[in-house]
Design a protein around this motif. Sequence first.
Motif, short mmCIF file in Angstrom:
data_model
loop_
_atom_site.label_atom_id
_atom_site.label_comp_id
_atom_site.label_asym_id
_atom_site.label_seq_id
_atom_site.Cartn_x
_atom_site.Cartn_y
_atom_site.Cartn_z
N LEU A 108 0.84 -1.20 0.00
CA LEU A 108 0.00 0.00 0.00
C LEU A 108 0.88 1.26 0.00
CD1 LEU A 108 -3.12 -0.01 0.14
CD2 LEU A 108 -2.92 0.62 2.52
N ASP A 109 1.93 1.24 0.81
CA ASP A 109 2.88 2.37 0.84
C ASP A 109 3.57 2.53 -0.51
OD1 ASP A 109 2.33 2.97 3.45
OD2 ASP A 109 4.06 1.92 4.28
N ALA A 110 3.98 1.38 -1.07
CA ALA A 110 4.68 1.44 -2.37
C ALA A 110 3.74 1.96 -3.45
CB ALA A 110 5.20 0.05 -2.73
N LEU A 111 2.47 1.54 -3.39
CA LEU A 111 1.50 1.99 -4.39
C LEU A 111 1.28 3.50 -4.32
CD1 LEU A 111 -0.55 1.38 -6.63
CD2 LEU A 111 -2.20 0.71 -4.86
N ALA A 112 1.24 4.03 -3.09
CA ALA A 112 1.10 5.49 -2.95
C ALA A 112 2.31 6.19 -3.57
CB ALA A 112 0.98 5.86 -1.47
N LEU A 113 3.49 5.66 -3.23
CA LEU A 113 4.74 6.26 -3.72
C LEU A 113 4.82 6.26 -5.25
CD1 LEU A 113 7.74 6.41 -1.82
CD2 LEU A 113 8.23 5.03 -3.80
N VAL A 114 4.51 5.10 -5.88
CA VAL A 114 4.64 5.04 -7.34
C VAL A 114 3.55 5.86 -8.04
CG1 VAL A 114 5.81 2.80 -7.37
CG2 VAL A 114 3.32 2.86 -7.62
N SER A 115 2.40 6.00 -7.38
CA SER A 115 1.33 6.82 -7.98
C SER A 115 1.79 8.27 -8.06
CB SER A 115 0.04 6.71 -7.16
OG SER A 115 -0.39 5.35 -7.10
N LYS A 116 2.48 8.73 -7.02
CA LYS A 116 3.05 10.08 -7.08
C LYS A 116 4.16 10.14 -8.14
CE LYS A 116 5.67 13.72 -4.93
NZ LYS A 116 5.98 14.60 -3.85
N ASN A 117 5.05 9.14 -8.14
CA ASN A 117 6.19 9.18 -9.07
C ASN A 117 5.74 9.34 -10.52
OD1 ASN A 117 7.85 8.85 -6.90
ND2 ASN A 117 8.32 6.70 -7.27
N VAL A 118 4.70 8.60 -10.91
CA VAL A 118 4.21 8.69 -12.29
C VAL A 118 3.73 10.11 -12.59
CG1 VAL A 118 2.35 7.92 -13.84
CG2 VAL A 118 3.71 6.23 -12.59
N LYS A 119 3.01 10.70 -11.61
CA LYS A 119 2.53 12.09 -11.80
C LYS A 119 3.70 13.06 -11.96
CE LYS A 119 -1.89 12.03 -11.79
NZ LYS A 119 -2.64 12.44 -12.95
N CYS A 120 4.84 12.72 -11.33
CA CYS A 120 6.01 13.61 -11.39
C CYS A 120 6.83 13.41 -12.67
CB CYS A 120 6.90 13.39 -10.18
SG CYS A 120 6.21 14.03 -8.65
N GLY A 121 6.47 12.41 -13.48
CA GLY A 121 7.19 12.21 -14.74
C GLY A 121 8.14 11.03 -14.77
N VAL A 122 8.07 10.16 -13.74
CA VAL A 122 8.87 8.92 -13.79
C VAL A 122 8.19 7.98 -14.79
CG1 VAL A 122 9.69 6.93 -12.46
CG2 VAL A 122 9.72 9.22 -11.43
N LEU A 123 8.95 7.52 -15.80
CA LEU A 123 8.34 6.78 -16.90
C LEU A 123 8.24 5.29 -16.61
CD1 LEU A 123 10.28 8.57 -19.77
CD2 LEU A 123 7.90 8.93 -19.09
N ALA A 124 9.21 4.77 -15.84
CA ALA A 124 9.20 3.35 -15.48
C ALA A 124 9.99 3.20 -14.19
CB ALA A 124 9.84 2.52 -16.59
N GLU A 125 9.70 2.14 -13.46
CA GLU A 125 10.35 1.98 -12.15
C GLU A 125 10.48 0.51 -11.82
OE1 GLU A 125 8.52 4.48 -9.16
OE2 GLU A 125 9.33 3.27 -7.53
N VAL A 126 11.56 0.15 -11.14
CA VAL A 126 11.68 -1.23 -10.63
C VAL A 126 12.21 -1.15 -9.21
CG1 VAL A 126 13.99 -1.52 -11.70
CG2 VAL A 126 12.71 -3.53 -10.97
N CYS A 127 11.71 -2.06 -8.36
CA CYS A 127 12.13 -2.04 -6.95
C CYS A 127 11.99 -3.40 -6.32
CB CYS A 127 11.25 -1.05 -6.18
SG CYS A 127 11.40 -1.14 -4.39
N TRP A 128 12.96 -3.78 -5.51
CA TRP A 128 12.70 -4.76 -4.46
C TRP A 128 13.39 -4.27 -3.20
CZ3 TRP A 128 15.33 -6.50 -8.92
CH2 TRP A 128 16.65 -6.92 -8.76
N SER A 129 12.82 -4.69 -2.05
CA SER A 129 13.25 -4.14 -0.77
C SER A 129 14.64 -4.63 -0.37
CB SER A 129 12.24 -4.57 0.30
OG SER A 129 12.63 -4.11 1.55
#
Length: 241
Positions: A163-184
Amino acid sequence: MDSYFSIRMRASYRGLHVSGAERICKEKELSNVIFELLKRPKKYDFISLKTEKIEDVEFISPLPVKSFFMKSVEEGRTFAKKLLMDFGIRKDIVDNIFYLISTGPYNGRNMRGAMLIDIDTGERLEENQEKGIRTIKVDWEDREYASNVLSSYPPLRLTSRSLDALALVSKNVKCGVLAEVCWSDDPDYSTGYVVINGIYHRIEPLKRVGDPFGGRAYFIKAKDIKDIINCLRERAFLIKV
Ligand code: COA
Ligand code: AMP
């Protein structure tokens, strides 16, 4: 109208970062939220709680979620790489990012924030490779409601971390991040994700349990770097289901 505040908590134990969280709330909820965050880390010898008034909050929807359950880490990573390559990122760039995240992106150590990657050349753009860039000023408008709605569809199996990650990536896309990959980098948490085409692809597993390495990479157009960093650090977003 009530003002909004960003409250950011970070805690460490014996010099190591052990917990971090953020909430955005109205002024009248501040003391409850500060108390909630104070209780969050299980063990610490240092805790910092920062409150900052926010002048303007933007309301946005969460990205759509797709969950994938793979048989092995190899299968998970192959699938994650394919998503990024099908999106148009060169294979050598994708391979290098996976190598960095799996071996420690800062000279064999984990970073404190995300890598910023030129999507066309693969060049690392972050000014400080130990610190990276951290997305802040983002939260759910109503975390409990969002959790109930988003977890009501069993295949998603959204944990509070996703849920935290989903909030974070939702903002990132709005800021212009085109693609993202992550593991903890948490050795106990093996789920990771890829974001492409504005969709959050949650992938289990992207690393083996016990592995201490992890990280995040934001793929961006190099010419947009100034605006993107400014947005990730300064613009405040509440995610509304
Ligand atoms: N990992 C390791 N160290 C961290 C850290 C992290 N995630 N966050 C902070 N630190 C340490 C670093 O040493 C940092 O120094 P640096 O800026 O040179 O790297 C120091 O704490 C100071 O950090 P600070 O400037 O106070 O942090 P911040 O204001 O950027 O806030 C957090 C960052 C703590 C909010 C963020 O890291 C975090 O945990 N966010 C939660 C993410 C999330 O789930 N958001 C969605 C909410 S729904
Ligand atoms: P985590 O999922 O919290 O284990 O974080 C995985 C990696 O993402 C960390 O090793 C950091 O490099 C990076 N990271 C942590 N917090 C943030 C953040 N707020 N924004 C961007 N990257 C972060």
